[in-house]
Design a protein around this motif. Structure first.
Motif, mmCIF file in Angstrom:
data_model
loop_
_atom_site.group_PDB
_atom_site.id
_atom_site.type_symbol
_atom_site.label_atom_id
_atom_site.label_comp_id
_atom_site.label_asym_id
_atom_site.label_seq_id
_atom_site.Cartn_x
_atom_site.Cartn_y
_atom_site.Cartn_z
ATOM 1 N N THR A 19 28.994 36.849 51.154
ATOM 2 C CA THR A 19 27.925 37.363 50.929
ATOM 3 C C THR A 19 27.872 38.342 49.765
ATOM 4 N N THR A 20 29.221 39.094 49.688
ATOM 5 C CA THR A 20 29.351 39.925 48.314
ATOM 6 C C THR A 20 28.953 39.115 47.136
ATOM 7 N N LEU A 21 29.495 37.806 47.214
ATOM 8 C CA LEU A 21 29.257 37.062 45.974
ATOM 9 C C LEU A 21 27.976 36.847 45.806
ATOM 10 N N PHE A 22 27.073 36.579 46.820
ATOM 11 C CA PHE A 22 25.703 36.060 46.706
ATOM 12 C C PHE A 22 24.999 37.637 46.156
ATOM 13 N N ILE A 67 23.972 27.600 35.973
ATOM 14 C CA ILE A 67 24.555 28.727 36.605
ATOM 15 C C ILE A 67 26.138 28.771 36.324
ATOM 16 N N GLU A 68 26.468 29.860 35.803
ATOM 17 C CA GLU A 68 27.981 29.864 35.615
ATOM 18 C C GLU A 68 28.405 31.315 35.907
ATOM 19 N N ALA A 69 29.588 31.498 36.577
ATOM 20 C CA ALA A 69 30.153 32.788 36.931
ATOM 21 C C ALA A 69 31.523 32.855 36.253
ATOM 22 N N ARG A 70 31.909 33.821 35.460
ATOM 23 C CA ARG A 70 33.153 33.855 34.574
ATOM 24 C C ARG A 70 34.024 34.996 35.238
ATOM 25 N N ASP A 71 35.054 34.881 36.033
ATOM 26 C CA ASP A 71 35.938 35.729 36.353
ATOM 27 C C ASP A 71 35.420 36.886 37.049
ATOM 28 N N LEU A 72 34.509 36.520 37.959
ATOM 29 C CA LEU A 72 33.598 37.671 38.653
ATOM 30 C C LEU A 72 34.200 38.533 39.776
ATOM 31 N N THR A 73 34.315 39.602 39.443
ATOM 32 C CA THR A 73 35.059 40.557 40.256
ATOM 33 C C THR A 73 34.403 41.896 40.783
ATOM 34 N N ILE A 74 34.486 42.391 41.738
ATOM 35 C CA ILE A 74 33.839 43.579 42.336
ATOM 36 C C ILE A 74 34.903 44.241 42.949
ATOM 37 N N ARG A 75 34.825 45.906 42.762
ATOM 38 C CA ARG A 75 36.022 46.711 43.597
ATOM 39 C C ARG A 75 34.950 47.565 44.322
ATOM 40 N N PHE A 76 35.350 47.939 45.693
ATOM 41 C CA PHE A 76 34.822 49.013 46.135
ATOM 42 C C PHE A 76 35.839 50.071 46.502
ATOM 43 N N GLY A 77 36.110 51.080 45.752
ATOM 44 C CA GLY A 77 37.286 51.838 45.871
ATOM 45 C C GLY A 77 38.524 51.151 45.500
ATOM 46 N N GLY A 78 39.279 51.193 46.490
ATOM 47 C CA GLY A 78 40.996 50.342 46.250
ATOM 48 C C GLY A 78 40.717 48.984 46.943
ATOM 49 N N VAL A 79 39.451 48.512 47.257
ATOM 50 C CA VAL A 79 39.397 47.198 47.882
ATOM 51 C C VAL A 79 38.615 46.338 47.040
ATOM 52 N N THR A 80 39.462 44.952 46.403
ATOM 53 C CA THR A 80 38.623 44.003 45.806
ATOM 54 C C THR A 80 38.038 43.029 46.617
ATOM 55 N N ALA A 81 36.678 43.166 46.574
ATOM 56 C CA ALA A 81 35.787 42.158 47.701
ATOM 57 C C ALA A 81 35.803 40.690 47.096
ATOM 58 N N VAL A 82 35.445 40.840 45.770
ATOM 59 C CA VAL A 82 35.485 39.433 45.047
ATOM 60 C C VAL A 82 36.436 39.379 43.853
ATOM 61 N N ASN A 83 37.251 38.596 43.647
ATOM 62 C CA ASN A 83 38.582 38.813 42.940
ATOM 63 C C ASN A 83 38.537 37.490 41.765
ATOM 64 N N HIS A 84 38.013 37.888 40.759
ATOM 65 C CA HIS A 84 37.987 36.669 39.371
ATOM 66 C C HIS A 84 37.655 35.295 39.963
ATOM 67 N N VAL A 85 36.249 35.090 40.449
ATOM 68 C CA VAL A 85 35.838 34.015 41.035
ATOM 69 C C VAL A 85 35.191 33.472 39.988
ATOM 70 N N SER A 86 35.323 31.914 39.552
ATOM 71 C CA SER A 86 34.781 31.453 38.373
ATOM 72 C C SER A 86 34.284 30.113 38.888
ATOM 73 N N PHE A 87 32.930 29.650 38.438
ATOM 74 C CA PHE A 87 32.398 28.531 38.722
ATOM 75 C C PHE A 87 31.468 28.054 37.985
#
Length: 264
Positions: A49-52, A10-30
């Motif tokens: 939990t957002t990452l999950f 499993i690999e995450a590359r620059d994983l990002t999610i935004r809700f409106g103006g809030v960035t809950a997960v910001n460019h996470v990689s592993f």
């Protein structure tokens, strides 16, 4: 990222999610290989939990990609992600409360999902044989937890002690034979003795299923230290530290985050 790409499950590359103006997960990689265990820690509201929810297909990433066994699963629905081999538990527990322990675990079996063995236990012939095979498979998974679940196999989930409900949810997730299992605060609500016992139970899962990759969100640091190979620390949705437990525990950013100087 490691240059050695062999056996990356499993690999995450620059994983990002935004809700409106809030960035809950910001460019996470592993990235993780088969059989590795990653602990995800961080202050409340740090994005764990957002990452999950991203990894399991509940949320669609705003940016970045998720790869499972080399396949890009970014944006696939949760049932598709599950079918491909990512199973999870939830912090608040999600069992079929009026089904027995055995029936809950049977729901996790691929054979049951594909041919409705659960509804044919009273059938005959081929269906009866399939039911016997499904029950045997469930018992094998339950044995990982000694006799704690086996001796309560006929109990409904709602009648289980709290710690055994958590074990049952893990057992059902394991029964689907996933490539990756996501455990969201598995010891939530347990006392210190129950938490320690659960840690040893998960070490037994690792031994029984050496190719299973585990990602666990947990607040109990003794639990994390005793179980994981690597630790990733999130704060404000960003990965601020990644390494062994000892490496991460001595990181100044991590200490500041947990002291609240950059924290909740």
């Amino acid at each position: 990222m490691s240059e050695n790409r062999e056996n990356i499950i499993i690999e995450a590359r620059d994983l990002t999610i935004r809700f409106g103006g809030v960035t809950a997960v910001n460019h996470v990689s592993f990235e993780l290989k088969a059989g590795e265990v990653l602990g995800v820690i961080g202050p409340n509201g740090s994005g764990k939990t957002t990452l999950f929810n991203l990894l399991s297909g509940i949320y669609v990433p705003t940016e970045g990609q998720i790869f499972l066994n080399g396949e890009d699963i970014s944006g696939k629905q949760s049932n598709e992600v599950f079918t491909r081999g990512i199973s999870r538990t939830f912090q608040n527990g999600r069992l079929f409360w009026n089904l027995s322990v055995l029936e809950n675990i049977m729901v996790g079996l691929k054979e049951v999902r594909e041919c409705s063995v659960l509804g044919s236990i009273i059938g005959a012939g081929k269906e009866k044989a399939q039911a016997r095979e499904a029950i045997a498979a469930c018992l094998k998974h339950m044995e990982i937890f000694d006799d704690l679940l086996i001796r309560q196999a006929d109990k409904t989930a709602k009648d289980l002690p709290y710690a055994d409900r958590r074990r049952l949810e893990i057992c059902r997730a394991v029964a689907s034979n996933p490539k990756v299992i996501l455990l969201d605060e598995p010891s939530a609500g347990m006392d210190s003795m129950e938490t320690e016992k659960l840690m040893y139970d998960l070490l037994k899962v690792k031994k029984a299923m050496p190719e299973l990759t585990i990602i666990v969100v947990e607040h109990d640091m003794d639990f994390i230290k005793g179980l994981v190979d690597k630790v990733m620390v999130l704060n404000y949705g960003e990965n601020i530290a990644y390494g062994t437990f000892d490496e991460v525990a001595g990181d100044e950013q991590v200490i500041n985050a947990y002291l609240g100087q950059e924290g909740e």
